[in-house]
Design a protein around this motif. Structure first.
Motif, PDB file in Angstrom:
ATOM      1  N   LEU A   1      42.319  41.548  49.712  1.00 12.91           N
ATOM      2  CA  LEU A   1      40.899  41.054  49.377  1.00 12.91           C
ATOM      3  C   LEU A   1      40.775  39.509  49.464  1.00 12.91           C
ATOM      4  O   LEU A   1      41.606  38.915  48.986  1.00 12.91           O
ATOM      5  CB  LEU A   1      40.431  41.579  48.074  1.00 12.91           C
ATOM      6  N   ARG A   2      39.780  39.018  50.260  1.00 14.02           N
ATOM      7  CA  ARG A   2      39.570  37.728  50.258  1.00 14.02           C
ATOM      8  C   ARG A   2      38.848  37.290  49.448  1.00 14.02           C
ATOM      9  O   ARG A   2      38.079  37.812  48.724  1.00 14.02           O
ATOM     10  CB  ARG A   2      39.165  37.276  51.604  1.00 14.02           C
ATOM     11  N   ALA A   3      38.451  35.904  49.164  1.00 19.91           N
ATOM     12  CA  ALA A   3      37.531  35.558  48.179  1.00 19.91           C
ATOM     13  C   ALA A   3      36.090  35.988  48.389  1.00 19.91           C
ATOM     14  O   ALA A   3      35.582  36.124  47.338  1.00 19.91           O
ATOM     15  CB  ALA A   3      37.582  34.050  48.107  1.00 19.91           C
ATOM     16  N   ASN A   4      35.845  36.079  49.636  1.00 22.43           N
ATOM     17  CA  ASN A   4      34.530  36.403  49.865  1.00 22.43           C
ATOM     18  C   ASN A   4      34.251  38.148  49.967  1.00 22.43           C
ATOM     19  O   ASN A   4      33.088  38.550  50.236  1.00 22.43           O
ATOM     20  CB  ASN A   4      33.911  35.949  51.244  1.00 22.43           C
ATOM     21  N   ASP A   5      35.328  38.763  49.497  1.00 22.80           N
ATOM     22  CA  ASP A   5      35.227  40.210  49.425  1.00 22.80           C
ATOM     23  C   ASP A   5      34.967  40.698  47.908  1.00 22.80           C
ATOM     24  O   ASP A   5      35.407  42.082  47.796  1.00 22.80           O
ATOM     25  CB  ASP A   5      36.646  40.981  49.875  1.00 22.80           C
ATOM     26  N   GLN A   6      34.417  39.818  47.031  1.00 21.76           N
ATOM     27  CA  GLN A   6      34.070  40.522  45.932  1.00 21.76           C
ATOM     28  C   GLN A   6      35.170  40.992  45.191  1.00 21.76           C
ATOM     29  O   GLN A   6      34.979  41.829  44.524  1.00 21.76           O
ATOM     30  CB  GLN A   6      32.911  41.286  45.812  1.00 21.76           C
ATOM     31  N   PRO A   7      36.544  40.054  45.276  1.00 26.72           N
ATOM     32  CA  PRO A   7      37.333  40.984  44.404  1.00 26.72           C
ATOM     33  C   PRO A   7      37.419  41.414  42.970  1.00 26.72           C
ATOM     34  O   PRO A   7      37.776  42.325  42.315  1.00 26.72           O
ATOM     35  CB  PRO A   7      38.636  39.801  44.563  1.00 26.72           C
ATOM     36  N   ALA A   8      36.737  40.430  42.103  1.00 23.95           N
ATOM     37  CA  ALA A   8      36.720  40.862  40.788  1.00 23.95           C
ATOM     38  C   ALA A   8      35.697  42.093  40.532  1.00 23.95           C
ATOM     39  O   ALA A   8      36.008  42.844  39.735  1.00 23.95           O
ATOM     40  CB  ALA A   8      35.743  39.534  39.950  1.00 23.95           C
ATOM     41  N   LEU A   9      34.771  42.211  41.355  1.00 23.19           N
ATOM     42  CA  LEU A   9      33.746  43.158  41.343  1.00 23.19           C
ATOM     43  C   LEU A   9      34.394  44.715  41.854  1.00 23.19           C
ATOM     44  O   LEU A   9      34.547  45.559  41.229  1.00 23.19           O
ATOM     45  CB  LEU A   9      32.781  43.159  42.503  1.00 23.19           C
ATOM     46  N   VAL A  10      35.458  44.514  42.696  1.00 21.92           N
ATOM     47  CA  VAL A  10      36.279  45.707  43.348  1.00 21.92           C
ATOM     48  C   VAL A  10      37.260  45.947  42.320  1.00 21.92           C
ATOM     49  O   VAL A  10      37.232  47.108  41.996  1.00 21.92           O
ATOM     50  CB  VAL A  10      36.879  45.375  44.621  1.00 21.92           C
ATOM     51  N   GLN A  11      37.770  45.341  41.810  1.00 25.24           N
ATOM     52  CA  GLN A  11      38.644  45.353  40.518  1.00 25.24           C
ATOM     53  C   GLN A  11      38.129  46.008  39.312  1.00 25.24           C
ATOM     54  O   GLN A  11      38.657  47.139  38.789  1.00 25.24           O
ATOM     55  CB  GLN A  11      39.540  44.126  40.202  1.00 25.24           C
ATOM     56  N   ALA A  12      36.917  45.654  39.186  1.00 24.98           N
ATOM     57  CA  ALA A  12      36.477  46.158  37.894  1.00 24.98           C
ATOM     58  C   ALA A  12      35.958  47.478  37.969  1.00 24.98           C
ATOM     59  O   ALA A  12      35.729  48.413  37.189  1.00 24.98           O
ATOM     60  CB  ALA A  12      35.022  45.145  37.361  1.00 24.98           C
ATOM     61  N   VAL A  13      35.572  47.938  39.344  1.00 24.90           N
ATOM     62  CA  VAL A  13      34.993  49.181  39.540  1.00 24.90           C
ATOM     63  C   VAL A  13      36.216  50.057  39.408  1.00 24.90           C
ATOM     64  O   VAL A  13      36.096  51.209  38.914  1.00 24.90           O
ATOM     65  CB  VAL A  13      34.097  49.140  40.878  1.00 24.90           C
ATOM     66  N   LEU A  14      37.349  49.579  40.186  1.00 26.82           N
ATOM     67  CA  LEU A  14      38.354  50.530  40.345  1.00 26.82           C
ATOM     68  C   LEU A  14      39.023  50.620  38.862  1.00 26.82           C
ATOM     69  O   LEU A  14      39.673  51.900  38.819  1.00 26.82           O
ATOM     70  CB  LEU A  14      39.547  50.005  41.290  1.00 26.82           C
ATOM     71  N   ASP A  15      38.915  49.695  38.084  1.00 22.76           N
ATOM     72  CA  ASP A  15      39.823  50.006  36.565  1.00 22.76           C
ATOM     73  C   ASP A  15      38.657  50.706  35.726  1.00 22.76           C
ATOM     74  O   ASP A  15      39.175  50.748  34.638  1.00 22.76           O
ATOM     75  CB  ASP A  15      40.057  48.626  36.206  1.00 22.76           C
ATOM     76  N   GLY A  16      37.611  50.793  36.326  1.00 24.81           N
ATOM     77  CA  GLY A  16      36.482  51.645  35.288  1.00 24.81           C
ATOM     78  C   GLY A  16      35.779  50.717  34.347  1.00 24.81           C
ATOM     79  O   GLY A  16      34.854  51.242  33.691  1.00 24.81           O
ATOM     80  N   SER A  17      35.865  49.431  34.349  1.00 22.59           N
ATOM     81  CA  SER A  17      35.043  48.602  33.404  1.00 22.59           C
ATOM     82  C   SER A  17      33.887  48.275  33.872  1.00 22.59           C
ATOM     83  O   SER A  17      32.949  47.699  33.226  1.00 22.59           O
ATOM     84  CB  SER A  17      36.001  47.270  33.246  1.00 22.59           C
ATOM     85  N   ASN A  18      33.576  48.725  35.206  1.00 27.82           N
ATOM     86  CA  ASN A  18      32.051  48.387  35.594  1.00 27.82           C
ATOM     87  C   ASN A  18      31.771  49.750  36.393  1.00 27.82           C
ATOM     88  O   ASN A  18      32.240  50.219  37.458  1.00 27.82           O
ATOM     89  CB  ASN A  18      32.209  47.161  36.672  1.00 27.82           C
TER      90      ASN A  18
END
Length: 218
Positions: free
Chosen positions: A143-160
């Protein structure tokens, strides 16, 4: 049709059917037999050409020979589905920014149907999170900086659990499959073991295209 070569031959065969079938139905048995070989010769030539390509890939591309027919088909299907998705849904702009834009548009019209992707999201969460930690596979997404890495991680770990963000995250994961495949990164892993990844990515793309791809339009 398990082989991509069979698929290529099928593409050439389909345009001939409207012209061939009425002619055959109007002729007697002998003329039918005369008509078939000349047309099947085109089909056989295309099939042989596709098999030559497969043989070359098996001989020269590391790991290609070890791919199962199902893996080859899933990757070929993904290539075609992504091309259609990028054209019909992303207006030829294959980027995380464009994905966010189109999903936000669906949210405003309440048409994104995020819950219909629960099975695919569960697969991605199982692959990229284990015991509350991101797995090595997550790093492999590149994931690059413009790939929304924080959003993707939060969805995958269930926090979002935002329906909007869940769909954005899944499509960005699929985008990374596309980039890693087309830019050669996945070839470094010889593509082996990617069947489930591409199968679930294909399911996401097909569902999005059915809902938003205007497949029956001009």
């Amino acid at each position: 049709m398990a082989e991509t070569g069979d698929f290529a031959a099928w593409l050439l065969w389909m345009p001939m059917r409207p012209k061939l079938a009425p002619h055959l139905m109007q002729q007697n048995g002998q003329k039918m037999l005369q008509a078939i070989p000349s047309n099947l010769g085109i089909l056989n030539a295309s099939t042989n050409g596709a098999r030559m390509t497969t043989t070359w890939l098996e001989a020269h591309v590391p790991g290609f020979a070890e791919l199962s027919k199902a893996e080859r088909q899933a990757i070929a299907d993904f290539t075609m589905l992504w091309t259609l998705f990028e054209s019909r849904v992303l207006a030829t702009q294959g980027s995380a920014q464009k994905i966010v834009e189109v999903v936000e548009g669906w949210e405003q019209t309440s048409t994104f149907g995020a819950t219909s992707y629960d099975r695919e999201l569960a697969y991605f969460q199982d692959r990229y999170v284990a015991n509350g930690e991101m797995t090595c596979h997550f790093d492999g997404l590149k994931l690059r900086a413009n790939d929304q890495p924080a959003l993707v991680q939060a969805v995958l770990d269930g926090s979002n659990a935002s329906p909007r963000d869940r769909l954005i995250a899944m499509l960005i994961v699929v985008l990374r499959y596309r980039n890693n495949l087309f830019h050669g990164i996945k070839w470094q892993y010889k593509l082996k073991g990617q069947l489930d990844n591409f199968s679930h990515a294909n399911a996401v793309l097909m569902r999005v295209l059915e809902q938003h791809g205007d497949l029956h339009g001009e």
